[in-house]
Enzyme design. Structure first.
Site, mmCIF file in Angstrom:
data_model
loop_
_atom_site.group_PDB
_atom_site.id
_atom_site.type_symbol
_atom_site.label_atom_id
_atom_site.label_comp_id
_atom_site.label_asym_id
_atom_site.label_seq_id
_atom_site.Cartn_x
_atom_site.Cartn_y
_atom_site.Cartn_z
ATOM 1 C CE LYS A 13 -56.183 -4.366 26.277
ATOM 2 N NZ LYS A 13 -55.710 -5.558 27.276
ATOM 3 C CG ASP A 96 -44.715 -5.101 27.636
ATOM 4 O OD1 ASP A 96 -43.548 -5.096 27.732
ATOM 5 O OD2 ASP A 96 -45.428 -5.946 27.075
#
Length: 242
Positions: A13, A96
């Site tokens: 992304k 993340d």
């Protein structure tokens, strides 16, 4: 302008930011990486920096062809984060998850925060009002559950996610949808209820590829934002610049 890139386990992304404003967002597979990044840079020639968080198997050398055109910053455990990391094994905490925790601290100051990332895996991360990262949990995501049912049994089909028509599945397909989707929803609601027994008040942030799919089915009031990790990447970079 800044290009934030989240290299996940299954997809990449990316989003283009000017300060805190998100101008454009992209989703693509790893095989398309070089081509898609080239297109983004052509569409947004004012990009001066790429900031990257990666948990996937994309070799950092994949960025080398862009080094002369933009500055490239990789978020790592050496990056400065706006919280105290109390994880027992801090070097194993996924980048993340650290970026999500940073975004929660920077966007929602002086609050208890529970961040739920519903992607390949479902991760739960809790940061208290004193900006202490306490830990969380990891479980299989929706797609991973469907794939497990297919790959580790002889006859169950490989399905794509779908809301079950009835809680009681009246066919194999509907039984699988009920088991997977209702199972995930029940899990998330149960985790939230467990946190409520310890903390009187906290904000719940739901993100990841399945955030929108799950948001309306959950019992608890949540802040759903599928781009929260990309926004958090941008904010983590700005935090380090200051």
């Amino acid at each position: 302008m800044l290009l934030a890139i989240d290299v996940g386990n299954t997809r990449i992304k990316a989003a283009v930011f000017e300060a805190n404003t998100l101008f454009d967002a992209f989703i693509f597979v790893k095989e398309e990486f070089a081509e898609k990044i080239e297109i983004i840079l052509q569409q947004h020639p004012k990009i001066t920096t790429m900031v990257v968080a990666s948990v996937g198997n994309l070799d950092p050398s994949a960025f080398s062809s862009f080094e002369k055109r933009t500055k490239i910053e990789f978020i790592s455990h050496k990056t400065k984060f706006p919280f105290q990391n109390l994880y027992a094994t801090p070097n194993t905490l996924g980048i993340d998850r650290m970026v999500l925790a940073a975004g929660a601290v920077l966007q929602f100051p002086k609050q208890n925060r529970l961040i739920i990332d519903a992607g390949t895996c479902i991760t739960y991360d809790f940061v208290d009002a004193d900006d202490r990262y306490l830990g969380g949990a990891i479980s299989p995501g929706i797609t991973l559950r469907y794939e497990s049912l297919h790959h580790f049994t002889a006859k169950l089909p490989l399905l794509t996610k779908s809301y079950p028509e009835n809680f009681i599945g009246n066919s194999t397909t509907e039984s699988m949808h009920s088991g997977v989707v209702n199972g995930v929803i029940s899990e998330i609601d149960s985790f939230i209820e467990n946190y409520k027994t310890r903390y009187a008040k906290f904000i719940i942030i739901l993100t990841g590829g399945d955030a929108d799919f799950l948001a309306k089915r959950l019992k608890n009031t949540i802040f759903a934002n599928s781009n929260f990790l990309l926004e958090s990447l941008n904010q983590t970079f700005q935090y380090n610049q200051k």
